[in-house]
Design a protein around this motif. Structure first.
Motif, PDB file in Angstrom:
ATOM      1  N   PHE A 463       0.713  -1.147  -0.003  1.00  0.00           N
ATOM      2  CA  PHE A 463       0.193  -0.028   0.150  1.00  0.00           C
ATOM      3  C   PHE A 463       0.835   1.248   0.106  1.00  0.00           C
ATOM      4  O   PHE A 463       1.603   1.544   0.852  1.00  0.00           O
ATOM      5  CB  PHE A 463      -0.886   0.032   1.278  1.00  0.00           C
ATOM      6  N   SER A 464       0.742   1.942  -1.020  1.00  0.00           N
ATOM      7  CA  SER A 464       1.889   3.166  -1.355  1.00  0.00           C
ATOM      8  C   SER A 464       1.341   4.529  -0.875  1.00  0.00           C
ATOM      9  O   SER A 464       2.150   5.508  -0.668  1.00  0.00           O
ATOM     10  CB  SER A 464       2.394   3.016  -2.633  1.00  0.00           C
ATOM     11  N   ARG A 465       0.093   4.413  -0.674  1.00  0.00           N
ATOM     12  CA  ARG A 465      -0.219   5.610  -0.268  1.00  0.00           C
ATOM     13  C   ARG A 465      -0.273   5.968   1.297  1.00  0.00           C
ATOM     14  O   ARG A 465      -0.217   5.128   1.994  1.00  0.00           O
ATOM     15  CB  ARG A 465      -1.918   6.080  -0.486  1.00  0.00           C
ATOM     16  N   PRO A 466      -0.433   7.420   1.620  1.00  0.00           N
ATOM     17  CA  PRO A 466      -0.518   7.573   3.013  1.00  0.00           C
ATOM     18  C   PRO A 466      -1.660   7.417   3.686  1.00  0.00           C
ATOM     19  O   PRO A 466      -2.891   6.993   2.955  1.00  0.00           O
ATOM     20  CB  PRO A 466      -0.470   9.111   3.364  1.00  0.00           C
ATOM     21  N   TRP A 467      -1.710   6.955   5.012  1.00  0.00           N
ATOM     22  CA  TRP A 467      -2.931   6.392   5.479  1.00  0.00           C
ATOM     23  C   TRP A 467      -3.350   7.592   6.575  1.00  0.00           C
ATOM     24  O   TRP A 467      -2.474   7.887   7.505  1.00  0.00           O
ATOM     25  CB  TRP A 467      -2.848   5.161   6.562  1.00  0.00           C
ATOM     26  N   PRO A 468      -4.667   7.953   6.747  1.00  0.00           N
ATOM     27  CA  PRO A 468      -5.029   9.045   7.296  1.00  0.00           C
ATOM     28  C   PRO A 468      -4.928   8.817   8.694  1.00  0.00           C
ATOM     29  O   PRO A 468      -5.415   7.890   9.213  1.00  0.00           O
ATOM     30  CB  PRO A 468      -6.195   9.822   6.755  1.00  0.00           C
ATOM     31  N   GLU A 469      -5.017   9.780   9.690  1.00  0.00           N
ATOM     32  CA  GLU A 469      -4.971   9.763  11.289  1.00  0.00           C
ATOM     33  C   GLU A 469      -6.693   9.740  11.437  1.00  0.00           C
ATOM     34  O   GLU A 469      -7.223  10.692  10.762  1.00  0.00           O
ATOM     35  CB  GLU A 469      -4.286  10.871  12.043  1.00  0.00           C
ATOM     36  N   GLU A 470      -7.036   9.176  12.537  1.00  0.00           N
ATOM     37  CA  GLU A 470      -8.545   9.500  13.084  1.00  0.00           C
ATOM     38  C   GLU A 470      -8.514  10.981  13.524  1.00  0.00           C
ATOM     39  O   GLU A 470      -7.494  11.377  14.204  1.00  0.00           O
ATOM     40  CB  GLU A 470      -8.887   8.494  14.017  1.00  0.00           C
ATOM     41  N   MET A 471      -9.779  11.692  13.312  1.00  0.00           N
ATOM     42  CA  MET A 471      -9.793  13.147  13.822  1.00  0.00           C
ATOM     43  C   MET A 471     -10.165  12.841  15.222  1.00  0.00           C
ATOM     44  O   MET A 471     -11.054  12.305  15.735  1.00  0.00           O
ATOM     45  CB  MET A 471     -10.900  13.783  13.158  1.00  0.00           C
ATOM     46  N   LEU A 472      -9.164  13.542  16.229  1.00  0.00           N
ATOM     47  CA  LEU A 472      -9.538  13.884  17.656  1.00  0.00           C
ATOM     48  C   LEU A 472      -9.170  15.098  18.078  1.00  0.00           C
ATOM     49  O   LEU A 472      -8.164  15.563  17.635  1.00  0.00           O
ATOM     50  CB  LEU A 472      -8.458  12.575  18.389  1.00  0.00           C
ATOM     51  N   VAL A 473      -9.917  15.601  19.109  1.00  0.00           N
ATOM     52  CA  VAL A 473      -9.552  16.974  19.611  1.00  0.00           C
ATOM     53  C   VAL A 473      -8.618  16.826  20.303  1.00  0.00           C
ATOM     54  O   VAL A 473      -8.244  15.893  21.040  1.00  0.00           O
ATOM     55  CB  VAL A 473     -10.913  17.493  20.560  1.00  0.00           C
ATOM     56  N   ASP A 474      -7.692  17.934  20.426  1.00  0.00           N
ATOM     57  CA  ASP A 474      -6.287  17.649  21.016  1.00  0.00           C
ATOM     58  C   ASP A 474      -6.698  18.172  22.776  1.00  0.00           C
ATOM     59  O   ASP A 474      -7.698  18.706  23.216  1.00  0.00           O
ATOM     60  CB  ASP A 474      -5.218  18.900  20.749  1.00  0.00           C
TER      61      ASP A 474
END
Ligand SMILES: Cc1cc2nc3c(=O)[nH]c(=O)nc-3n(C[C@H](O)[C@H](O)[C@H](O)COP(=O)(O)O)c2cc1C
Ligand SMILES: [Mn+2]
Length: 490
Positions: A463-474
């Motif tokens: 899998f050559s594409r970047p994998w996104p992160e889950e959105m979480l409030v800081d």
């Protein structure tokens, strides 16, 4: 210490508000099922799902009371195992699995109590038991004495639904205990629903290979203390004695007493015992039966159990269960087993973080597994492991997710798993044994399975594409809003 017997458990259920007594006359033919359906769908004590255990004091046509839905909630399963949380049983198992080779004398001394505890779970032979208060043989035997259920309208007849079936491996002499339903054919004859891959069926096949014209002794106990009763459904390897596991669960050996007419042993505290044999050259049509899939399982050819002797308490409680559209009582039993067996799964597959089998997946249709992924293809390795792990071999669909997915939160699983898959790449099919009850398989007992790799995909997996992160409030923003929250007027 464990419950002495089933009636001690009934007392405890009653004390904790988990049991309702039904004084009206209710027919075990169909009516009990409908009462159970309604009681099971009610919120139970403290609003817990699973309603109430029911003691029918006057089932129509029988002198004996009928206990049902006794294990039909998480709380009642915790009470059955005498723990606060089901995970406490898992923790006890982990305690034994964690035992290391002792390093020095002090270590050895520390281990002694644990080892002594282990030894104390072995079943113990006793001379007599409450299950022998009344003994009937031959033509005095009449199964219609008991309030045996006809559960659903198209059922082939009445069925004993909560039996502990005892046999011995004819080659090794090792005991097996399994819960296999029994259709009543007449006063002294029943079906024996040994599904193909189960240990009772294997004993039957091995005995038949030795002598096709012979018979195999079989004894059946109905109603014992909870841990012993639940021993019949434990998915443990062949030739391991379920009664030893029951002893572990109740923290006290199961007391076994010899049968009157064959050389098997049964739990001495049983409410009712049926002794007899199965002919190795006799099969008979069994079913249909309204099954735990929520559909009727079709007719099939199964062995026949001949009852030669009944031993029982003077006033036995007849224990039964009813299955149907999930969730029913069997779901809660399955859930408890899922929790208890997790540490054993982790022993050989430590990458497994958690597993879940949703009620609607009726145990064999769906398993969600979270793993700590360490190498390419790891999810596939886990699927294959599960398909080779005892009765988990039946799992029709396995969904593997990363360890940070909560497998018990089905909304989270659906969301994250569907976001994580490229179906053509991540779905794998295989063939193998399937549950006898799988009516969609193109052949009985054999069919296909599907594994879904819903973990994050790695570059090392192509899998050559970047994998996104889950959105979480800081955390900082969270703290700021938390401090302001009460002033916002929301
Ligand atoms: C209420 C209930 C009824 C069951 N009925 C059957 C049955 O009729 N036939 C069967 O093969 N398994 C049945 N099972 C599943 C077995 O009890 C289970 O697979 C058990 O582990 C079998 O024991 P074994 O591994 O020693 O064969 C039933 C389970 C429950 C909870
Ligand atoms: Mn077994």
């Amino acid at each position: 210490m464990g419950y002495a017997d089933l009636r001690e458990f009934v007392k405890r259920l009653e004390k904790e508000g988990e049991l309702r007594r039904i004084k009206a006359e209710i027919d075990p033919v169909l009516e009990v099922t409908e009462v159970v359906q309604r009681a099971q769908a009610m919120p139970g004590p403290k609003g817990n799902p699973g309603g109430f255990a029911l003691l029918f004091e006057r089932p129509k046509g029988s002198r004996y009371p009928l206990l049902i839905n006794a294990f039909g909630s998480v709380r009642r399963m915790e009470m059955a195992f005498e723990v606060e949380k089901l995970d406490d049983v898992a923790a006890r198992i982990r305690g034994f699995l964690d035992m290391q080779t002792p390093q020095g004398l002090l270590d050895k001394i520390k281990m002694l109590p644990k080892l002594a505890e282990l030894g104390s779970f072995m079943p113990k032979q006793v001379k007599d038991g409450a299950c022998k208060e009344l003994i009937r043989k031959g033509s005095d035997v009449n199964l219609f004495d008991f309030p045996i259920l006809k559960c659903w309208p198209q059922d082939g007849g009445r069925f004993i639904t909560f039996p502990l079936v005892f046999t011995r491996n004819p080659e090794t002499g090792k005991r097996n205990v399994g819960m296999y339903r029994m259709q009543i054919y007449d006063e002294r004859t029943t079906g024996m629903h040994w599904q193909t891959q189960k240990h009772g069926a294997e004993h039957f096949r091995r005995a038949r290979a030795q002598n096709p014209e012979g018979r195999i002794p079989v004894s059946v106990a109905i109603g014992s203390d909870p841990a012993t009763t639940l021993g019949g459904i434990l998915p443990i390897p062949p030739d391991l004695d379920e009664m030893m596991f029951s002893g572990f669960l109740r923290r006290e050996p199961v007391e076994m007493v010899k049968c009157e007419t064959n050389d098997l042993e049964v739990p001495a505290n049983a409410e009712i015992v049926l002794e007899g044999y199965v002919n190795l050259n006799e099969m008979r049509t069994e079913g249909p039966f309204g099954d735990h899939t929520g559909f009727y399982s079709l007719e099939g050819e199964y062995p026949v159990f001949h009852v030669e002797c009944v031993t029982q308490r003077k006033e036995p409680i007849y224990l039964a269960t009813v299955v149907g559209r999930p969730p029913q009582e069997d779901y809660y039993m399955g859930y408890a087993i899922e929790r208890v067996f997790l540490p054993l799964m982790k022993l050989t597959h430590p990458e497994i973080a958690d597993v879940s089998m949703p009620a609607e997946g009726i145990v064999h249709n769906l398993m969600i597994v979270s793993i700590r992924k360490s190498y390419p293809g790891h999810a596939r390795k886990v699927m294959n492991a599960i398909w080779s792990l005892g009765q988990a071999m039946f799992t029709k669909v396995i969904v593997v997710v990363d360890h940070d997915v909560n497998v018990h939160d089905y909304r989270e699983v659906v969301w994250k798993a569907l976001c994580a898959i490229d179906p053509e790449r991540d779905v794998q099919f295989t063939f193998g044994p399937v549950d006898t009850l799988d009516h969609a398989a193109r052949m009985q007992d054999f069919g296909s399975k599907m594994g879904i790799d819903a973990t994050r995909k790695w570059a090392s997996e192509g899998f050559s594409r970047p994998w996104p992160e889950e959105m979480l409030v800081d955390e900082k923003t969270k703290a700021t809003v938390e401090a302001l929250w009460k002033t916002l007027g929301i």
